[in-house]
Design a protein around this motif. Structure first.
Motif, PDB file in Angstrom:
ATOM      1  N   GLY A 281      21.292 -36.206  28.018  1.00  0.00           N
ATOM      2  CA  GLY A 281      22.714 -36.370  27.720  1.00  0.00           C
ATOM      3  C   GLY A 281      23.137 -35.814  26.379  1.00  0.00           C
ATOM      4  N   GLU A 282      22.158 -35.430  25.543  1.00  0.00           N
ATOM      5  CA  GLU A 282      22.504 -34.914  24.225  1.00  0.00           C
ATOM      6  C   GLU A 282      23.011 -33.478  24.287  1.00  0.00           C
ATOM      7  OE1 GLU A 282      20.028 -37.428  20.957  1.00  0.00           O
ATOM      8  OE2 GLU A 282      19.014 -35.658  21.746  1.00  0.00           O
ATOM      9  N   THR A 283      23.751 -33.102  23.256  1.00  0.00           N
ATOM     10  CA  THR A 283      24.344 -31.771  23.118  1.00  0.00           C
ATOM     11  C   THR A 283      23.857 -31.153  21.819  1.00  0.00           C
ATOM     12  OG1 THR A 283      26.324 -32.373  24.363  1.00  0.00           O
ATOM     13  CG2 THR A 283      26.525 -30.520  22.857  1.00  0.00           C
ATOM     14  N   PHE A 284      23.647 -29.839  21.823  1.00  0.00           N
ATOM     15  CA  PHE A 284      23.112 -29.126  20.665  1.00  0.00           C
ATOM     16  C   PHE A 284      24.197 -28.268  20.043  1.00  0.00           C
ATOM     17  CE2 PHE A 284      20.717 -25.407  18.891  1.00  0.00           C
ATOM     18  CZ  PHE A 284      19.952 -26.092  17.955  1.00  0.00           C
ATOM     19  N   LEU A 285      24.304 -28.304  18.725  1.00  0.00           N
ATOM     20  CA  LEU A 285      25.277 -27.495  17.996  1.00  0.00           C
ATOM     21  C   LEU A 285      24.556 -26.810  16.841  1.00  0.00           C
ATOM     22  CD1 LEU A 285      28.307 -26.853  18.093  1.00  0.00           C
ATOM     23  CD2 LEU A 285      28.691 -28.792  16.555  1.00  0.00           C
ATOM     24  N   LEU A 286      24.786 -25.513  16.711  1.00  0.00           N
ATOM     25  CA  LEU A 286      24.095 -24.705  15.707  1.00  0.00           C
ATOM     26  C   LEU A 286      25.110 -23.883  14.921  1.00  0.00           C
ATOM     27  CD1 LEU A 286      21.319 -23.445  14.670  1.00  0.00           C
ATOM     28  CD2 LEU A 286      21.748 -21.640  16.344  1.00  0.00           C
ATOM     29  N   ALA A 287      25.022 -23.952  13.594  1.00  0.00           N
ATOM     30  CA  ALA A 287      25.899 -23.160  12.736  1.00  0.00           C
ATOM     31  C   ALA A 287      25.052 -22.355  11.764  1.00  0.00           C
ATOM     32  CB  ALA A 287      26.853 -24.063  11.954  1.00  0.00           C
ATOM     33  N   GLN A 288      25.537 -21.160  11.431  1.00  0.00           N
ATOM     34  CA  GLN A 288      24.937 -20.375  10.357  1.00  0.00           C
ATOM     35  C   GLN A 288      26.051 -19.898   9.435  1.00  0.00           C
ATOM     36  OE1 GLN A 288      22.362 -17.252  11.942  1.00  0.00           O
ATOM     37  NE2 GLN A 288      20.588 -18.590  11.690  1.00  0.00           N
ATOM     38  N   CYS A 289      25.833 -20.056   8.138  1.00  0.00           N
ATOM     39  CA  CYS A 289      26.793 -19.638   7.126  1.00  0.00           C
ATOM     40  C   CYS A 289      26.162 -18.527   6.295  1.00  0.00           C
ATOM     41  CB  CYS A 289      27.173 -20.810   6.223  1.00  0.00           C
ATOM     42  SG  CYS A 289      27.889 -22.221   7.114  1.00  0.00           S
ATOM     43  N   ASP A 290      26.939 -17.484   6.019  1.00  0.00           N
ATOM     44  CA  ASP A 290      26.417 -16.379   5.226  1.00  0.00           C
ATOM     45  C   ASP A 290      27.384 -16.043   4.099  1.00  0.00           C
ATOM     46  OD1 ASP A 290      28.503 -15.050   6.453  1.00  0.00           O
ATOM     47  OD2 ASP A 290      27.254 -13.704   7.636  1.00  0.00           O
TER      48      ASP A 290
END
Length: 473
Positions: A281-290
């Motif tokens: 039931g979990e959800t994955f969120l990925l961010a990258q900042c440059d």
């Protein structure tokens, strides 16, 4: 006059014209899951602009349909053989003609691979921003023809933002040059923008002048999190936007997709990531900042993720960042390991993402199909996926997709954020843009292609008694 066209082409181009064998079978499909019922009349491998002009003159004089094609990585059925058509393959036109460090641009032939251009630019301290998932094998010409997107669109824009000028061959063989090499240029109608995203229906793109960017300096900061459900992840996406931060990428995998990814990767690959303690039931969120303010942006993103209930991992280490990005990259291999995959493409305003995810779940339940969904959450572009067995897409999947598209439009969104209309979405075009717009676009096509020989059926279906005929199902 199909025989006359093939005879003339063979006389002129010899072995570059293929009329039987596996090549004709290969061009009946792309990566959309749709296979054309029609074999090509011939596949012609162009090696120069002059070849393309000659082929177009023959096609025009014999009124033979023609389909321009790059690497065949499209996802909307936009470059596959149609009834009695020549398929014009541009992959042999693969020269990088110029890279200017001062003007920060490149001039390339249409068959240059996106990834090859980017590598060559990086050797000069520059890079090419468009980044479709197929960048290693897709052509720049194909990217332009479909106005392709990718992971970095929210910050760096779709392909259109990187196109300065084009060389294209019209249906009668005329070579048209559009655009400019300057940073600014507003002379006359913007034909470059018109051809970008035209999916081979107006002209054959043979050369492009594209914008390059200076390499991003400094560390890239990666922030990943597992959320208890998609609603919490959606709230985190809204929180990032509300903080006026624009990460280089912001990617979301929904619970169904994430279950498939974790199963595919295995527990060992998830150690040290937020998914080490993955629960259904979990959800994955990925961010990258440059860029220069990456550290401060990543700190804010991490706080937003935690406030929304995320279990957060943050990294400035490139190897760890790549490991976290590999989770996102594993989505499609994980699905492909279970069957054939129909990859769909719909975009909604970022504020409507939670509603769209709820709608996808409801549609899946109603049609008894799983719809694992990946989203470029930073720009509201969702890729609902359908996994099926056999060569034909089941009718109930098309019915579910039909409802999904209409829901996206109803929420203020669009049928396609980056894949194009092609054959597969032409039936819904008028619902989004309106009859007046479709009529005007048809008239523009007639100006460029009065005989209607360029990529017939793509974007606009045939007209029968004044009404649009539905596309392939």
């Amino acid at each position: 006059m199909p025989t006359a066209a093939v005879d003339q082409l063979t006389s002129l181009l010899g072995d570059a014209v293929v009329t039987d064998g596996p090549e004709l079978a290969a061009v009946r499909e792309d990566r959309s899951g749709w296979r054309s019922p029609h074999p090509a009349l011939a596949v012609v491998h162009a090696a120069s602009v002059e070849d393309v002009q000659a082929v177009m003159r023959i096609a025009s004089s014999t009124r033979t349909p023609l389909v321009p094609r790059g690497a065949g990585t499209g996802l909307a059925g936009g470059a596959i053989s149609s009834d009695g058509a020549i398929v014009l393959d541009l992959t042999r036109m693969d020269r990088i003609l110029e890279i200017s460090e001062v003007d920060e641009l490149a001039v390339v032939e249409a068959g240059v691979l996106n990834g090859d251009l980017d590598r060559a630019a990086r050797e000069r301290g520059l890079w090419f921003a468009p980044d479709p998932a197929s960048r290693a094998i897709s052509t720049v010409g194909g990217n332009i023809a479909t106005n392709a997107g990718g992971l970095l669109c929210a910050k760096y824009g779709v392909t259109r933002e990187s196109v300065l000028g084009l060389a294209a061959v019209l249906a009668d063989g005329t070579l048209l040059r559009t655009g400019h090499r300057t940073v600014k240029g507003v002379t006359g109608y913007d034909l470059t923008a018109l051809l970008t995203g035209s999916e081979g229906t107006l002209a054959v793109i043979v050369e492009a002048t594209v914008r390059l960017r200076p390499l991003v300096r400094g560390e890239t900061h990666t922030v990943a999190a597992a959320f208890p459900d998609v609603e919490a992840a959606g709230a985190a996406v809204g929180g990032v936007a509300g903080a006026h931060i624009r990460p280089a990428l912001l990617e979301l995998i929904d619970p169904i997709g994430l279950a498939r990814v974790t199963e595919h990767l295995g527990a060992a690959a998830l150690v040290g990531t937020p998914l080490a303690d993955f629960a259904p039931g979990e959800t994955f969120l990925l961010a990258q900042c440059d860029a220069g303010d990456a550290a401060a942006e990543a700190e804010t993103v991490a706080r937003v993720f935690e406030a929304a209930g995320g279990r957060v991992t943050r990294s400035t280490d490139a190897a760890t960042g790549e490991r976290l990005l590999d989770i996102r990259r594993a989505m499609h291999p994980a699905l492909a390991s279970r069957g054939n995959v129909l990859i769909e493409d719909v975009a909604v305003p970022r504020s409507r993402l939670p509603e769209m995810f709820r709608a996808i779940a409801e549609i899946g339940a109603r049609y008894d199909v799983e719809i694992p969904t990946l989203a470029h959450a930073g720009d509201g572009n969702l890729h609902p996926n359908f996994v099926f067995e056999g060569d034909e897409v089941p009718e109930r999947i098309w019915a579910a997709a039909d409802e999904l598209f209409r829901t996206g439009v109803r929420l203020g969104g669009t049928l396609t954020g980056e894949h194009g209309v092609g054959l597969l979405k032409r039936r819904w075009l008028a619902e989004e843009v309106g009859d007046a717009s479709v009529d005007l676009q048809r008239r523009i096509k007639r100006v460029f292609d009065p005989q209607g020989i360029l990529n017939p059926g793509v974007m606009f279906g045939p007209v029968e008694s004044g009404a649009e005929v539905g596309g392939p199902r």
